[in-house]
Motif scaffolding. Structure first.
Motif, PDB file in Angstrom:
ATOM      1  N   ARG A  71       0.798  -1.238   0.000  1.00 31.38           N
ATOM      2  CA  ARG A  71       0.000   0.000   0.000  1.00 31.38           C
ATOM      3  C   ARG A  71       0.821   1.274   0.000  1.00 31.38           C
ATOM      4  O   ARG A  71       0.472   2.258  -0.606  1.00 31.38           O
ATOM      5  N   ARG A  72       1.923   1.262   0.733  1.00 33.68           N
ATOM      6  CA  ARG A  72       2.821   2.428   0.773  1.00 33.68           C
ATOM      7  C   ARG A  72       2.088   3.741   1.010  1.00 33.68           C
ATOM      8  O   ARG A  72       2.247   4.726   0.285  1.00 33.68           O
ATOM      9  N   ILE A  73       1.300   3.740   2.069  1.00 29.95           N
ATOM     10  CA  ILE A  73       0.694   4.962   2.584  1.00 29.95           C
ATOM     11  C   ILE A  73       1.803   5.829   3.186  1.00 29.95           C
ATOM     12  O   ILE A  73       2.769   5.301   3.716  1.00 29.95           O
ATOM     13  N   PHE A  74       1.683   7.144   3.071  1.00 30.45           N
ATOM     14  CA  PHE A  74       2.642   8.023   3.766  1.00 30.45           C
ATOM     15  C   PHE A  74       2.223   8.115   5.218  1.00 30.45           C
ATOM     16  O   PHE A  74       1.272   8.827   5.557  1.00 30.45           O
ATOM     17  N   THR A  75       2.921   7.383   6.076  1.00 30.60           N
ATOM     18  CA  THR A  75       2.431   7.227   7.451  1.00 30.60           C
ATOM     19  C   THR A  75       2.535   8.498   8.279  1.00 30.60           C
ATOM     20  O   THR A  75       1.778   8.678   9.224  1.00 30.60           O
ATOM     21  N   THR A  76       3.496   9.382   7.942  1.00 28.64           N
ATOM     22  CA  THR A  76       3.637  10.598   8.752  1.00 28.64           C
ATOM     23  C   THR A  76       2.697  11.699   8.269  1.00 28.64           C
ATOM     24  O   THR A  76       2.545  12.713   8.934  1.00 28.64           O
ATOM     25  N   LEU A  77       2.093  11.513   7.116  1.00 28.37           N
ATOM     26  CA  LEU A  77       1.150  12.511   6.617  1.00 28.37           C
ATOM     27  C   LEU A  77      -0.255  12.143   7.094  1.00 28.37           C
ATOM     28  O   LEU A  77      -0.527  10.979   7.404  1.00 28.37           O
TER      29      LEU A  77
ATOM     30  N   ARG B  47      -6.759   7.170  -2.773  1.00 28.32           N
ATOM     31  CA  ARG B  47      -5.673   8.017  -3.237  1.00 28.32           C
ATOM     32  C   ARG B  47      -5.440   7.800  -4.730  1.00 28.32           C
ATOM     33  O   ARG B  47      -5.258   8.742  -5.497  1.00 28.32           O
TER      34      ARG B  47
END
Lengths: 236, 294, 371
Positions: free
Chosen positions: A89-95, A148
């Motif tokens: 998935r490679r979600i931007f975890t800090t965003l 997304r």
């Protein structure tokens, strides 16, 4: 003329050929699945189409709307209308969730209507809009990844193992969402471990082994194989 | 009592300056995995431009100096680092070394190796009295400028599209590209920000010391490197904190170390950097980067 | 007969380089004083580059700290060869026996190498746990620390000023012998099982670990050996220039030595030697032209610092156009005119476009996962 046409695709990592002589097409409003064991080259195919691999590694021809795209930069390919939801998935975890969504709209600058329609489709994301995306559960992250990708207004979606690590109930929801997208006219190339479910949805299915297609099934054959291999019980 | 306060102000001022240096390094490292050794030369060249234009009204001097930093940083990206985008960070460090040497030697060729004095903002070195403590105005300016830049940078990173893209690219460059973020533009943006920070550092350093030398950038870039290590490589808040900590510790050591050890304060400081790499390689405030990037 | 020839072919990468250096030095030694001075500089550069190569080339880990070992070697050698009379004047606070000890030049080379190796052995315990960018930064910090100590430990080094009085008794012959020794040590190391294991780890660390190779320990051994060569190179340097100052052993020299290694190609001994020879020659030529002295028929006056600019430009060009250097990781091959095919190359030159190791590697910015 098919929407996406892959012809004789090859991918090499150094001296290893991960993909050899792979050809398939995907039209608007259909689901094509790639199934096969780990390491068969399924992810490499999606990455190659999406532009995530160096062009030096690639051979063959990929056309989108009859325009050759193989070897283009990934940002160009997504602008053309092909979105990849990668493995993991490679979600931007800090965003935050909202920021992740905003990034999804990069190719078109993002319209309010797009955002509204996506949030209607995945209401949980509206609720958690201000939260860091890293705090979402696996199923919610998968929804975010899908949302997304949709914000780029893709005509072809490349989905890499979307059900990986999700609870069975959530997987059912996910596949329903994928079927909805197909019905709305998006072409979908689906790589799945859940071969049975994937094949049920698909109009075409390619079985991979050692970097190449070992079997191709179409239309009613897919259903037949599903029945033969996995038993006839209906799926939700 | 007022002694302690004085040292605290010193520490905060030096810490602010170091934070600017570290941020300039970190913003590029975060996005491009490039460790830009030539950041020091951005500072040096900006400072020399300041020297050339120092006769103009001061706001114009500041603007021209900052502009130099930005333009030179963009040129560095375009003509040097873009050619090695796929290289690992250790290679980019060597490229930076070469760019730094090239710029520095060209500078020596054109302005000579000897240091020069510059008459700029000399009044800022005069102290003001606040609550019984005499504080050089420049220390206040340094802290103020740093605070403004930090706030500005935070707003940029959280409120603007390009800022969100920068943060996304820092976390997972490949995924950002897959969503349509243009890689060349985002790396160039990071360089531009870095150049702005270098220009700012040039103004503050020149006002502080009043002298320029072609090699003035080298200690600055080393400080920047080591501060980002302490703070957490690739993390912008980490870089700010790391720079601040490095500045504060430097001042503390000046005050507290016994005379015999005082000359070795740099060695002690950099030994701490190595220790940090060994025992807490992620730094004080680790960056959230996808595993495959490191 | 054929066994003898095989031995020759196996040793050729070493023998070829030794022949090259010997012939070159013998020719240069007959030249005038300036030619001799230039060739000594060149030969010492070769030694120092070989020192760096033994670690970087075999391990694939970058080091910016090796000039620190050169400095340690230079100062060690200086302290034990400056006549006691001069030492009592220059360094009145020298601790203990150092004030009175006086050894020969070659003995000082050996001692310098040993001291550098001891320091490296201690430092390697923590440092070699690091790799990649962390190793690069830590070794850079090491360089700064060595420079700082040299500048401040006045009793031992005379501080930031120049330490004079080192006997300038280095000849072209002894410099060439130093190169030959360095070559032999470096070659023996890379052919040894330590060298082979380290190269295996450089090319595929995961695979090497799974075979039970303790990568850190292998790196430590290479680090110590390479520090020894660097230290001896520094000692030779001290006996060539005769006076030392801390800033001779800082970023500028680090940069030059790195440029030499990268120019030749950091993954082969032949590359190290070739890069050092080429760049050192060019550097001398430009230096003379800057000084307005001319080189043979070439009589142009170049502005000061042309040399430094040229080195930087060459390094950038190599990094952009041929990141594996002139030799591309290959060793000298057995000359075809002598017949016979090339020996099985244990180290396998990286195929074009597929650089080996992790130093100057091409790392895909986008995650690649075969699936």
């Amino acid at each position: 003329m098919p929407l996406l046409e892959v012809r004789d695709l090859g991918v090499r990592y150094g001296s290893v050929a991960a993909v050899r002589g792979v050809s398939f097409t995907c039209d608007a409003g259909e689901i094509v699945t790639l199934v096969g064991p780990n390491g068969a080259g399924k992810t490499s195919i999606l990455n190659a189409v999406a532009g995530a691999l160096e062009s030096a590694r690639l051979t063959g021809d990929v056309r989108f709307d009859d325009v050759p795209i193989l070897g283009d930069a990934p940002e160009r390919i997504v602008h053309r209308g092909i979105s990849l939801v990668p493995e993991g998935r490679r979600i931007f975890t800090t965003l935050t969730v909202g920021e992740n969504l905003r990034l999804g709209a990069t190719p078109h600058g993002g319209s309010a209507e797009d955002m509204v329609s996506v949030l209607e489709r995945f209401p949980i994301l509206a609720e958690f809009r201000r939260r860091p995306a890293g705090l979402l559960s696996g199923g919610q992250q998968q929804q975010l990844a899908l949302a997304r990708a949709l914000l780029a207004r893709p005509r072809v979606l490349l989905l890499d193992e979307p059900s990986l690590g999700l609870a069975p109930q959530v997987v059912g929801d996910l596949f329903r969402a994928i079927a909805d997208l197909r019905d709305e006219g998006i072409g979908i190339v689906l790589v799945e471990q859940h071969a049975r479910r994937a094949m049920k949805l698909a109009s075409r299915c390619h079985v991979m082994g050692h970097g190449t297609f070992v079997q191709g099934l179409e239309g009613s054959d897919v259903a037949e194989v599903v029945g033969a291999y996995f038993g006839g019980d209906a799926l939700p | 009592m007022s002694d302690v306060a004085q040292h605290l102000v010193n520490a905060a001022s030096l810490g602010s300056l170091y934070a600017l240096l570290a941020l300039g390094i970190a913003v590029i490292f975060g996005v491009g995995r490039i460790l830009n050794f030539a950041h020091g030369q951005l500072i040096t060249v900006s400072a020399y431009v300041l020297l050339v234009v120092s006769g103009l009204p001061w706001p114009l001097v500041v603007v021209l100096t900052l502009l130099t930093g930005v333009v030179l940083a963009l040129a560095m990206e375009r003509f040097a680092f873009r050619h090695v985008r796929r290289a690992d960070p250790a290679t980019t460090l060597i490229v930076g070394f070469a760019v730094a040497a090239l710029i520095q030697e060209i500078l020596v060729l054109s302005v000579g190796a000897r240091s020069k004095t510059v008459d700029f903002a000399t009044s800022t070195t005069l102290p003001v009295d606040i609550a019984g403590i005499s504080i050089p105005r420049l220390d206040l300016v340094t802290m103020g400028v740093t605070a403004v830049l930090l706030i500005g940078l935070t707003l940029l990173l959280t409120r603007t599209t390009v800022g969100i893209q920068l943060r996304a690219a820092s976390e997972d460059f490949g995924m950002a590209r897959l969503l349509g973020v243009r890689s060349t533009r985002i790396v160039a943006t990071a360089f531009a920000i870095s150049g702005l920070l270098a220009g700012t550092a040039a103004v503050l350093l020149t006002a502080k010391s009043g002298t320029l030398a072609p090699e003035m950038g080298t200690p600055a870039v080393l400080i920047g490197f080591f501060a980002t290590v302490i703070g957490g490589m690739g993390s912008l808040p980490g870089a700010a904190v790391g720079g601040f900590v490095l500045g504060v510790v430097t001042v503390l050591m000046q005050v507290l170390l016994p005379d015999g050890l005082l000359p070795y304060r740099e060695s002690l400081l950099f030994t701490c950097v190595i220790a940090m790499l060994l025992f807490r390689p992620q730094g004080i405030l680790p960056a959230a980067t996808a595993g495959q990037r490191v | 007969m054929s066994m003898l020839r095989n031995t020759w072919i196996r040793a050729w990468p070493l023998v070829g380089l030794v022949l090259l250096i010997s012939v070159l030095s013998a020719l240069l030694a007959t030249g005038g004083g300036e030619v001799r001075a230039a060739s000594m500089t060149g030969l010492l550069d070769v030694v120092i580059v070989i020192g760096l190569y033994v670690f970087v080339g075999n391990s694939g880990v970058m080091s910016f700290g090796h000039i620190g070992f050169v400095a340690i070697g230079a100062y060690t050698s200086a302290l034990i060869t400056i006549p006691a009379v001069s030492k009592s004047l220059l360094l009145p606070d020298l601790p203990g026996f150092l004030g009175s000890i006086e050894v020969s030049m070659w003995a000082s080379f050996g001692i310098a190498a040993v001291v550098a190796m001891l320091v490296a052995a201690v430092l390697s315990v923590p440092l070699m746990r690091l790799s990649g960018i962390a190793a690069a930064i830590a070794t850079l910090a090491l360089l700064v620390i060595v420079g700082d100590v040299l500048s401040n430990y006045k009793a031992l080094t005379g501080g930031q000023g120049t330490l004079t009085g080192v006997p300038t008794d280095l000849t072209v012959g002894s410099a060439a012998l130093l190169v030959v020794i360095a070559l032999a040590v470096a070659f023996a190391f890379q052919m040894s099982r330590f060298g082979l294991r380290l190269r295996a780890a450089r090319d595929d660390e995961v695979a090497a670990r799974s075979l039970g190779i303790a990568v850190e320990n292998e790196r430590r051994i290479a680090f110590v050996v390479s520090a020894g060569i660097s230290g001896a190179g520094g000692a030779g340097y001290a006996h060539y220039v005769g006076s030392l100052a801390p800033d001779q052993f800082y970023l500028q020299l680090t940069f030059l030595i790195l440029a030499m290694l990268i120019l030749g190609g950091m993954y082969s001994l032949a590359g190290a030697v070739l890069g050092a020879t080429l760049l050192s020659t060019l550097s001398t030529v430009l230096d003379r032209l800057e000084g307005g002295e001319g080189v043979g028929p070439l009589q142009v006056k170049l502005p000061a610092n042309t040399r430094e600019v040229a080195v930087a430009v060459i390094l950038l060009a190599v990094l952009f156009l041929r990141p594996n250097g002139v030799m591309g990781g290959r060793e000298l091959s057995w000359p075809r005119v002598l017949g016979g095919r090339r020996p099985q190359d244990d180290f396998g030159p990286p195929p074009p476009g597929e650089p080996a190791g992790s130093g100057l590697v091409d790392g895909d910015p986008i995650s690649v996962k075969a699936g």
